[in-house]
Scaffold this active site. Structure first.
Site, PDB file in Angstrom:
ATOM      1  N   GLU A   1      34.465  42.733  46.541  1.00 48.36           N
ATOM      2  CA  GLU A   1      33.881  41.620  46.120  1.00 48.36           C
ATOM      3  C   GLU A   1      34.320  40.428  47.793  1.00 48.36           C
ATOM      4  O   GLU A   1      34.845  41.027  49.099  1.00 48.36           O
ATOM      5  CB  GLU A   1      35.394  40.941  46.135  1.00 48.36           C
ATOM      6  CG  GLU A   1      34.686  41.096  44.677  1.00 48.36           C
ATOM      7  CD  GLU A   1      34.139  39.652  43.430  1.00 48.36           C
ATOM      8  OE1 GLU A   1      34.977  38.959  43.548  1.00 48.36           O
ATOM      9  OE2 GLU A   1      33.357  40.022  42.490  1.00 48.36           O
ATOM     10  N   ARG A   2      33.579  39.453  47.691  1.00 48.68           N
ATOM     11  CA  ARG A   2      33.941  38.732  48.827  1.00 48.68           C
ATOM     12  C   ARG A   2      35.167  38.450  49.233  1.00 48.68           C
ATOM     13  O   ARG A   2      35.664  37.563  48.033  1.00 48.68           O
ATOM     14  CB  ARG A   2      32.616  37.636  49.008  1.00 48.68           C
ATOM     15  CG  ARG A   2      30.616  38.341  49.307  1.00 48.68           C
ATOM     16  CD  ARG A   2      30.737  36.741  48.956  1.00 48.68           C
ATOM     17  NE  ARG A   2      29.227  37.206  49.730  1.00 48.68           N
ATOM     18  CZ  ARG A   2      27.899  37.615  47.979  1.00 48.68           C
ATOM     19  NH1 ARG A   2      28.601  37.633  46.865  1.00 48.68           N
ATOM     20  NH2 ARG A   2      26.748  37.699  48.312  1.00 48.68           N
TER      21      ARG A   2
ATOM     22  N   LYS B   1      27.233  35.390  37.079  1.00 47.50           N
ATOM     23  CA  LYS B   1      28.000  37.260  36.080  1.00 47.50           C
ATOM     24  C   LYS B   1      29.474  36.597  36.536  1.00 47.50           C
ATOM     25  O   LYS B   1      29.810  36.989  35.533  1.00 47.50           O
ATOM     26  CB  LYS B   1      28.101  38.121  37.449  1.00 47.50           C
ATOM     27  CG  LYS B   1      26.214  38.180  37.215  1.00 47.50           C
ATOM     28  CD  LYS B   1      25.963  39.669  37.311  1.00 47.50           C
ATOM     29  CE  LYS B   1      26.072  39.939  39.298  1.00 47.50           C
ATOM     30  NZ  LYS B   1      25.197  39.005  39.775  1.00 47.50           N
TER      31      LYS B   1
END
Length: 312
Positions: free
Chosen positions: A35-36, A9
């Site tokens: 998000e990381r 993705k």
């Protein structure tokens, strides 16, 4: 774009940012919800290396931040996008990665407020919170905001409430398949699960509509024939079915594409393929023009003319 973890993705989103800047000379907004930190840093570095940072706005509410910050970062990014649309009269491509993290942050906020969870442990306000952000993405007479959203599907379960509620707001759904990714078919898009309300002759033209429907029909028939092939073998199929299988396998290979953003990993030069070139390629494969060619010749190429140049 629906899919589980690790099916591509974020890579697809990065490629779209690159193509928007390189071919359309437009502005992209990237909103990272939950998000990381590593992913955010990698995205920033990749966009910088490609020289398109000046055409991109990055807004992050990262995984280590409070749920309230993660819950509101999407609205913050939309406010900025609305400025470009309404004040600068500029079309905007807005990419959100990912909507599930927005829903997850809302669930955490709901828990902190002491609300009773609903089905699947999600917040009782899931539908209204999702509507609040999705319905801000719209066009005016002067300009538009077009949004492409990555949506993580827990355990690849498309009946999860987070996926079901999101479907209602979308004109197009692109399903990413772990099976296709494991076969090395990138982008790992499952054409049979993907669908679009815009696939109508009135919007895309009769030729595009006819070719797209024939491609899906061919792939669907191939899927039905896979069990027979596994039990009896390809040679036991009728001539008609063998031709369908041949077309489907070539279509699967042709619909792969090397990306600009993955050159460091694949050593393949990125290719930009126009809509017209894609339709032309699929049309010629369905017309049996490449029946005598090994299907691997269609793997990871750009437009169909690349095969023609190599075809003796």
């Amino acid at each position: 774009m629906f899919g589980g973890a690790g099916v591509g993705k974020t890579v697809l989103i990065m490629e779209m940012i690159h193509n928007m800047a390189a071919s359309q000379k437009g502005v992209s907004f990237f909103c990272g919800i939950g998000e990381r930190i590593r992913e955010a840093e990698e995205l920033y570095r990749q966009i910088q290396l490609q020289g398109i940072l000046d055409k991109t706005v990055l807004v992050f509410g990262q995984m280590d931040e409070q749920p309230g910050a993660r819950f509101r970062v999407g609205h913050s990014a939309l406010t900025m996008a609305e400025y470009f649309r309404d004040d600068q009269k500029q079309d905007v491509l807005m990419l959100i990665d990912n909507i599930f993290r927005f829903i997850q942050a809302g669930s955490e906020v709901s828990g902190l407020l002491g609300h009773l969870p609903s089905r699947g442990g999600y917040q009782p306000t899931l539908a209204s919170e999702l509507s609040e952000i999705e319905e801000r993405i719209c066009s005016t007479n002067e300009a538009s905001i077009t949004s492409i959203q990555a949506i993580y599907v827990p355990a690849d379960d498309f009946t999860d409430p987070s996926a079901i509620h999101t479907f209602n707001h979308l004109s197009t759904t692109v399903a990413l398949s772990r099976k296709r990714a494991s076969e090395g078919l990138y982008p790992a898009i499952d054409l049979l699960q993907s669908q679009s309300k815009m696939l109508n002759p009135e919007f895309v033209g009769l030729r595009h509509y006819t070719v797209a429907k024939e491609v899906k029909r061919t792939l669907a028939e191939y899927e039905n024939l896979k069990d027979i092939i596994a039990i009896l073998g390809f040679e036991e199929l009728s001539k008609k079915d063998q031709k369908i299988v041949s077309h489907a396998r070539r279509l699967e290979k042709f619909l792969t594409q090397p990306f600009f953003m993955t050159k460091a990993f694949t050593s393949l030069e990125g290719k930009f393929v126009t809509l017209e070139e894609t339709i032309e390629g699929c049309e010629e494969i369905l017309q049996d023009k490449y029946a005598d060619l090994n299907e691997s010749a269609l793997y990871m190429i750009g437009n169909i003319r690349e095969v023609k140049r190599n075809d003796p």
